[in-house]
Enzyme design. Sequence first.
Site, PDB file in Angstrom:
ATOM      1  N   GLY A   1       0.837  -1.207   0.000  1.00 30.42           N
ATOM      2  CA  GLY A   1       0.000   0.000   0.000  1.00 30.42           C
ATOM      3  C   GLY A   1       0.867   1.249   0.000  1.00 30.42           C
ATOM      4  O   GLY A   1       2.099   1.163   0.018  1.00 30.42           O
ATOM      5  N   PHE A   2       0.212   2.398  -0.002  1.00 31.59           N
ATOM      6  CA  PHE A   2       0.926   3.667  -0.075  1.00 31.59           C
ATOM      7  C   PHE A   2       1.877   3.850   1.124  1.00 31.59           C
ATOM      8  O   PHE A   2       3.097   3.987   0.949  1.00 31.59           O
ATOM      9  CB  PHE A   2      -0.111   4.789  -0.204  1.00 31.59           C
ATOM     10  CG  PHE A   2       0.339   6.130   0.239  1.00 31.59           C
ATOM     11  CD1 PHE A   2       1.436   6.741  -0.350  1.00 31.59           C
ATOM     12  CD2 PHE A   2      -0.345   6.809   1.239  1.00 31.59           C
ATOM     13  CE1 PHE A   2       1.854   7.996   0.062  1.00 31.59           C
ATOM     14  CE2 PHE A   2       0.051   8.068   1.648  1.00 31.59           C
ATOM     15  CZ  PHE A   2       1.161   8.655   1.067  1.00 31.59           C
TER      16      PHE A   2
ATOM     17  N   LYS B   1     -12.246   0.675  13.456  1.00 28.56           N
ATOM     18  CA  LYS B   1     -10.874   1.011  13.883  1.00 28.56           C
ATOM     19  C   LYS B   1     -10.809   1.146  15.409  1.00 28.56           C
ATOM     20  O   LYS B   1      -9.809   0.785  16.038  1.00 28.56           O
ATOM     21  CB  LYS B   1     -10.417   2.317  13.213  1.00 28.56           C
ATOM     22  CG  LYS B   1      -9.958   2.106  11.783  1.00 28.56           C
ATOM     23  CD  LYS B   1      -8.668   1.308  11.774  1.00 28.56           C
ATOM     24  CE  LYS B   1      -8.030   1.170  10.436  1.00 28.56           C
ATOM     25  NZ  LYS B   1      -6.848   0.309  10.464  1.00 28.56           N
TER      26      LYS B   1
ATOM     27  N   TYR C   1     -16.391   2.706   9.633  1.00 29.39           N
ATOM     28  CA  TYR C   1     -14.934   2.644   9.563  1.00 29.39           C
ATOM     29  C   TYR C   1     -14.334   3.087  10.901  1.00 29.39           C
ATOM     30  O   TYR C   1     -13.465   2.419  11.468  1.00 29.39           O
ATOM     31  CB  TYR C   1     -14.435   3.536   8.431  1.00 29.39           C
ATOM     32  CG  TYR C   1     -12.937   3.523   8.284  1.00 29.39           C
ATOM     33  CD1 TYR C   1     -12.282   2.379   7.846  1.00 29.39           C
ATOM     34  CD2 TYR C   1     -12.175   4.642   8.591  1.00 29.39           C
ATOM     35  CE1 TYR C   1     -10.906   2.352   7.721  1.00 29.39           C
ATOM     36  CE2 TYR C   1     -10.796   4.630   8.460  1.00 29.39           C
ATOM     37  CZ  TYR C   1     -10.170   3.484   8.029  1.00 29.39           C
ATOM     38  OH  TYR C   1      -8.806   3.458   7.909  1.00 29.39           O
TER      39      TYR C   1
END
Length: 324
Positions: free
Chosen positions: A10-11, A157, A153
Amino acid sequence: MRVLITGGAGFIGSHLAEEYLKKGDEVYIIDDLSTGTLNNIKHLQENEVFKNRIFIHIDTILSTSPLLELTGTCDVVFHLAAAVGVRYILKNPMKSIKINIQGTENVLKTCAKFKKNLLITSSSEVYGKHLHAPLLETDNIIYGPSSKFRWSYAASKLMDEFSALAYFRTVGLKTIIARLFNTVGPRQTGAYGMVIPRFIQQALSNEPITVYGSGTQSRTFTYVKDVVQALTALMENGAAPGEVFNIGGTEEITILDLAEKIIKKTGSQSSIKMIPYEEAFEKDFEDMMRRVPGIEKIKELTGFEPKTNLDTILEYVIDDMKRY
Ligand code: UDP
């Protein structure tokens, strides 16, 4: 040292991988390439100095066998694999919740089994709808109703954080929780909603810059290489496990001012197009109007402070997007 990075293609994960390769370590990656891509790590796999020290296993953290195998052989684990981007989460609600809850549980359970130090990346989303600044790790949390899916989300988290703290308290797993605020830099894609790559791409192609809502919502942005320094500093610090840390920039800017800044910096002919939230997202969308981190806690423990200001971050990203 052997470092396992879930979401390493991923980034942010790919920048973290690069940092450890530069330090001379071996890097093992598990990534299902859902939002990550092999392009993010191609330059590392092709680098003469790094290529024999980077190993990628394409799989999901929902399956336990690669996790067991790799966690067993690595010294430390960074858990970055997660659903990312508001747009992605709204489009893939079930998948996002599952990967965040079940995936993180798998990582925690495996690290506990092998007694490996773990850093879990959480998100500034967990703070919810606050308007005050700065946001502190000890602040209360305010969410909207469950019909507004954005909050799924944040809630997932937050569950990850509770689980990590529970593992720390009950079985002594050395887990660190890093709440990342808007992270930007080369290789970040705008495909999942991220504002800076989207605006720069629009500006470079002289298309209208799409500002959602009133544009008065604000953010701070952190350069990805600064974030990587914070993550490695936390992992190296013996007092960090069992604690939650904000990682973010402190230079607040409204999204409308950001659009204007990017037009100016790119010399673009773009206009600014104001788009109501109902048009940009589904009807139940709710934005976070302000998000500024307090970073005293990480600074006191590790000395970390972001070094790259917004102007420089934008210059790096503009330069990167022009080249690629
Ligand atoms: N945004 C925008 N236009 C875009 C993409 C994003 O105005 O094309 C706004 C978005 O509504 C939010 C801010 O930019 O207020 C940051 O969005 P992003 O998705 O990058 O991150 P968030 O902080 O919302 O997770």
